[in-house]
Each structure stands twice: as C-alpha cells, then as structure tokens.
Motif scaffolding. Structure first.
Motif, PDB file in Angstrom:
ATOM      1  N   UNK A 214       0.848  -1.193   0.000  1.00  0.00           N
ATOM      2  CA  UNK A 214       0.000   0.000   0.000  1.00  0.00           C
ATOM      3  C   UNK A 214       0.883   1.242   0.000  1.00  0.00           C
ATOM      4  N   UNK A 215       0.268   2.362  -0.361  1.00  0.00           N
ATOM      5  CA  UNK A 215       0.884   3.683  -0.341  1.00  0.00           C
ATOM      6  C   UNK A 215       0.145   4.461   0.744  1.00  0.00           C
ATOM      7  N   UNK A 216       0.869   4.837   1.816  1.00  0.00           N
ATOM      8  CA  UNK A 216       0.222   5.328   3.031  1.00  0.00           C
ATOM      9  C   UNK A 216       0.333   6.834   3.200  1.00  0.00           C
ATOM     10  N   UNK A 223      -9.022  17.357   4.419  1.00  0.00           N
ATOM     11  CA  UNK A 223      -9.943  17.570   3.297  1.00  0.00           C
ATOM     12  C   UNK A 223     -10.195  16.229   2.617  1.00  0.00           C
ATOM     13  N   UNK A 224     -11.268  15.568   3.017  1.00  0.00           N
ATOM     14  CA  UNK A 224     -11.511  14.201   2.545  1.00  0.00           C
ATOM     15  C   UNK A 224     -11.808  14.102   1.055  1.00  0.00           C
ATOM     16  N   UNK A 225     -12.423  15.106   0.422  1.00  0.00           N
ATOM     17  CA  UNK A 225     -12.602  14.990  -1.039  1.00  0.00           C
ATOM     18  C   UNK A 225     -11.285  14.832  -1.793  1.00  0.00           C
ATOM     19  N   UNK A 226     -10.208  15.402  -1.263  1.00  0.00           N
ATOM     20  CA  UNK A 226      -8.904  15.226  -1.920  1.00  0.00           C
ATOM     21  C   UNK A 226      -8.499  13.760  -1.898  1.00  0.00           C
ATOM     22  N   UNK A 227      -8.852  13.061  -0.836  1.00  0.00           N
ATOM     23  CA  UNK A 227      -8.532  11.635  -0.761  1.00  0.00           C
ATOM     24  C   UNK A 227      -9.308  10.842  -1.801  1.00  0.00           C
ATOM     25  N   UNK A 228     -10.559  11.228  -2.024  1.00  0.00           N
ATOM     26  CA  UNK A 228     -11.329  10.564  -3.066  1.00  0.00           C
ATOM     27  C   UNK A 228     -10.715  10.769  -4.427  1.00  0.00           C
ATOM     28  N   UNK A 229     -10.212  11.979  -4.685  1.00  0.00           N
ATOM     29  CA  UNK A 229      -9.562  12.251  -5.963  1.00  0.00           C
ATOM     30  C   UNK A 229      -8.280  11.438  -6.110  1.00  0.00           C
ATOM     31  N   UNK A 230      -7.478  11.407  -5.054  1.00  0.00           N
ATOM     32  CA  UNK A 230      -6.209  10.670  -5.119  1.00  0.00           C
ATOM     33  C   UNK A 230      -6.469   9.195  -5.378  1.00  0.00           C
ATOM     34  N   UNK A 237      -2.914   0.343  -4.002  1.00  0.00           N
ATOM     35  CA  UNK A 237      -3.787   0.554  -2.844  1.00  0.00           C
ATOM     36  C   UNK A 237      -3.376   1.784  -2.032  1.00  0.00           C
ATOM     37  N   UNK A 238      -4.372   2.562  -1.643  1.00  0.00           N
ATOM     38  CA  UNK A 238      -4.158   3.765  -0.845  1.00  0.00           C
ATOM     39  C   UNK A 238      -4.611   3.500   0.586  1.00  0.00           C
ATOM     40  N   UNK A 239      -3.747   3.840   1.554  1.00  0.00           N
ATOM     41  CA  UNK A 239      -4.041   3.586   2.964  1.00  0.00           C
ATOM     42  C   UNK A 239      -3.986   4.890   3.744  1.00  0.00           C
ATOM     43  N   UNK A 240      -4.885   5.033   4.725  1.00  0.00           N
ATOM     44  CA  UNK A 240      -4.864   6.188   5.609  1.00  0.00           C
ATOM     45  C   UNK A 240      -5.737   5.920   6.827  1.00  0.00           C
ATOM     46  N   UNK A 241      -5.633   6.793   7.817  1.00  0.00           N
ATOM     47  CA  UNK A 241      -6.522   6.689   8.975  1.00  0.00           C
ATOM     48  C   UNK A 241      -5.877   6.938  10.319  1.00  0.00           C
ATOM     49  N   UNK A 259     -10.074   5.688   0.472  1.00  0.00           N
ATOM     50  CA  UNK A 259      -8.975   4.755   0.747  1.00  0.00           C
ATOM     51  C   UNK A 259      -9.390   3.336   0.381  1.00  0.00           C
ATOM     52  N   UNK A 260      -8.392   2.502   0.175  1.00  0.00           N
ATOM     53  CA  UNK A 260      -8.597   1.056   0.017  1.00  0.00           C
ATOM     54  C   UNK A 260      -8.378   0.331   1.336  1.00  0.00           C
ATOM     55  N   UNK A 261      -7.504   0.894   2.165  1.00  0.00           N
ATOM     56  CA  UNK A 261      -7.119   0.285   3.437  1.00  0.00           C
ATOM     57  C   UNK A 261      -7.227   1.347   4.520  1.00  0.00           C
TER      58      UNK A 261
END
Length: 379
Positions: A214-216, A223-230, A237-241, A259-261
């Motif tokens: 994953x890429x964390x 700004x959560x919409x930026x995460x949706x764009x990324x 896989x994109x990870x955050x939290x 995110x995926x993870x």
C-alpha cells in the motif's frame, strides 16, 4: 465489582515515551491499557485523573455504558489528547472483563476468525536497497517476517526538483524488487508530508508498477474529497486513517471513497470498542483494516485481540519490543505472524510494575526541517 483506582505510568520503549495505565478493582483484578503519545505526554496523567472521577465506583464490565458516559461528559467532540486517555481506559476495562471470566479478550468480542495475525515491520534506517534488504533478511531469519514498510523519499523533496524525488523513489523500489525475495511485501509511508494532491498521485503511480502492499498517507487528512480524488487516480492501494479519531470521521472518509485500506489506531480512536465500530463500517464499504501501531508491546497485545476477531483485517503494523521491559512476555512474531494465547486471560501479557515505577519519560517530537526559503509550511 467496582472501580477503585486509576494509576498512570510514564514508561519508554527505546527512544519513545509510553503512557501506561492501570485500573484497579475491589476484587483485586487490574486492567492495563496504553495511551497514544501525541505529545505533550506529561499532560495525559492529569487528563486520566480527571476522567477517572467519572467512572470511580462503577462496574468496569459495563464498557459501552462507561465509554458513553465519558463521551457525554465532554462538551465538545474528542480531540487527540482526551481520546488517547479514553483509549487506555477502554483497554483497561476490556482487560478486567476478560480476566474476570478467565478468557482472552478476543473471546468476548465474537471469538477469533483467524488463528494468527500477520505483521509488518518498519525499515527507516537504511537508504541503500542492499542495506535495507540485509536488515529485512535478518528479521526474516529470526522472526519469519516477510512484510516491511519504508519511506518513499530518497532525497530531500523540499530541496530537490519534484521530478527527481519521484524518479529516485521509483528507482529505489524497482531495485529493491529486483534483489528481494519475490514473496516479500513492501509498503511505503509518505507521512502526510505532501501538500498538493497531484504530487501524491504522481508518486504513488511511480511506485505502483513494482506492486506495493500500500501507499500510506501521502497528504494530511483534513480535506476528505482530496482523498477521493487521489484514490480514483492511483493504480496501487491507498491507505490512511492514523490521524482520524472516530467512526464518524471514518464514515466520511469511506463515503468519499478515500482509501482502500483503513488504518485506525486503537490507542487514538477511543479504544477497542470504537475500533470495532469503525471496522464494521469499513466492512460495509468493502474496506480492509490495517491498524496503525507504532506503539509499545502492550498496545500490540490490544491490537492482536482486535485483529484476531475482525473479519476485514489485513495486516498489523509492528515494532519489535527490544527495549520495553515493562511487558515481561511480549508477543513476538513466528513465521511473520503473532500467535494467540488462548490459555492467557485478558490481553495475555504480564506487566512489570517494578519497571513502571521508574519514571521512564523521554522527550520525543517529530523531526521536521524548514524549507529552503525558511518556511515550515506543510505538514
């Protein structure tokens, strides 16, 4: 059974401070928990003493009731410090409840859905791929570890042209893939140091051809919409939290398809109870959980029980407890996994109170450098 006392201890794990908490009962059962050390760590004992007044004399087995009481006693939504305190209190209550019936905690939350929990280890000290692989192979030989997390940055991304940052990161991962065993997994943690989403997308996609686990956390979480764009433009896989606090923030992240993870921290979000709720919401969004856990061996024990009983668990972050003597018998990996201890009640570890009575405080803070123009900027 009634709560009679709360004790907090300032411990250390190598170069990091650890705030360890004990809750005692009138039946002689003590539960143990760990706060996340956001800093200022010395403030946490006072916060814990304040919240203890809300639960003193209560039955510690009424976990949902007590955690709701604590949450409602605070006028505004919880921030980093008091949710770290809540987390440790929650851990203690689960430990007491499980010890009272002679069972491991995971048996109280639905039972284990897996027999062992896969872990990954951070590698942040070897810039050269061959040196990094030497470190990993040594841990593989001793503990069977096959999953590792590294920094993607090979040069100073403030001082160098961004294209060179991306190129050197991709070259590094490519070389590591060429020399490492094919079954090894590699994740990359960008530590929220990127401000512009397009840069996060570019860096993640440069790593993607070499199959990262994953890429964390490339950018900050606000700004959560930026995460949706990324996520929509990444091919890995994109990870955050780790910087999010409650089920409500995670629900907003999942609704943004950000995110995926998911990586909630059981010492940050308010404890095991809140962590379970976050995992259930994630499961309904087809998102897996890889708990953030850069903490000590007690927090690892708590995470192990959560992970064992969580259907959509993926992998657990892990630190080798080589300099954390306050836990006498930490969970150590075997063949890359932590194994359950079904014969041990509570969290399944023994705490050395003699060690905890020695103040182990050590000052720690993030190591940040200003940009070439003198600004701190982001993060």
């Amino acid at each position: 059974m009634r709560i009679t006392r709360l004790r907090s201890f300032m411990a250390r794990d190598d170069v990091r401070p650890r705030v360890i908490v004990a809750i005692d009962t009138d039946e002689g059962i003590t539960g143990w928990g760990e706060c996340y050390n956001h800093g200022p760590d010395r403030a946490l004992p006072a916060i814990l003493d304040y919240f203890f007044e809300q639960i003193k004399g209560e039955d510690p087995r009424r976990i949902e009731f007590l955690m709701l009481k604590l949450q409602q006693q605070t006028r505004f939504p919880g921030g980093a410090m008091h949710l770290a305190a809540f987390s440790a209190i929650d851990h203690c209550l689960w430990d007491i409840s499980a010890k009272a019936v002679g069972l491991p905690v995971y048996r109280l939350i639905g039972g284990e859905v897996r027999d062992k929990v896969r872990v990954y280890l951070g590698v942040y000290t070897a810039p050269d791929p061959a040196e990094a692989l030497d470190f990993m192979m040594a841990r593989n030989a001793e503990y069977g570890l096959t999953a590792f997390k590294l920094s993607p940055y090979r040069i100073d991304f403030h001082a160098e042209r961004w294209g060179e940052v991306v190129r050197t990161s991709a070259d590094y991962f490519r070389r590591l893939r060429e020399i490492a065993p094919a079954h090894f997994d590699f994740a990359f943690d960008a530590h929220a140091k990127i401000y512009e989403p397009w840069q996060a997308i570019q860096l993640g996609n440069a790593l993607a051809p070499y199959d990262p686990l994953f890429f964390e956390e490339p950018v900050r979480p606000e700004h959560l919409p930026a995460w949706g764009e990324i996520k929509s433009r990444l091919t890995c896989p994109l990870a955050t939290g780790e910087s999010l606090y409650s089920r409500y923030e995670f629900l907003n992240l999942f609704n943004a398809r950000g995110c995926d993870i998911a990586q909630p921290d059981i010492c940050v979000v308010g404890g095991l109870l809140e962590m379970r709720k976050i995992a259930a919401i994630a499961e309904a969004h087809f998102v897996v959980i890889a708990p953030h856990n850069p903490m000590g061996p007690l927090a690892t024990a708590v995470n192990l029980h959560f992970s064992a009983a969580t259907p959509n668990f993926k992998i657990l972050e892990y630190r080798l407890p080589l300099k954390a003597p306050y836990v006498k018998d930490p969970y150590l990996p075997e063949d890359g996994y932590l194994r359950l201890r079904p014969d041990r009640p509570g969290w399944g570890v023994e705490i050395d109170e003699d060690v905890l009575r020695q103040d182990g405080y050590i000052h720690w803070e993030r190591k940040l450098l200003p940009k070439p123009d003198g600004a701190w900027g982001y993060p």
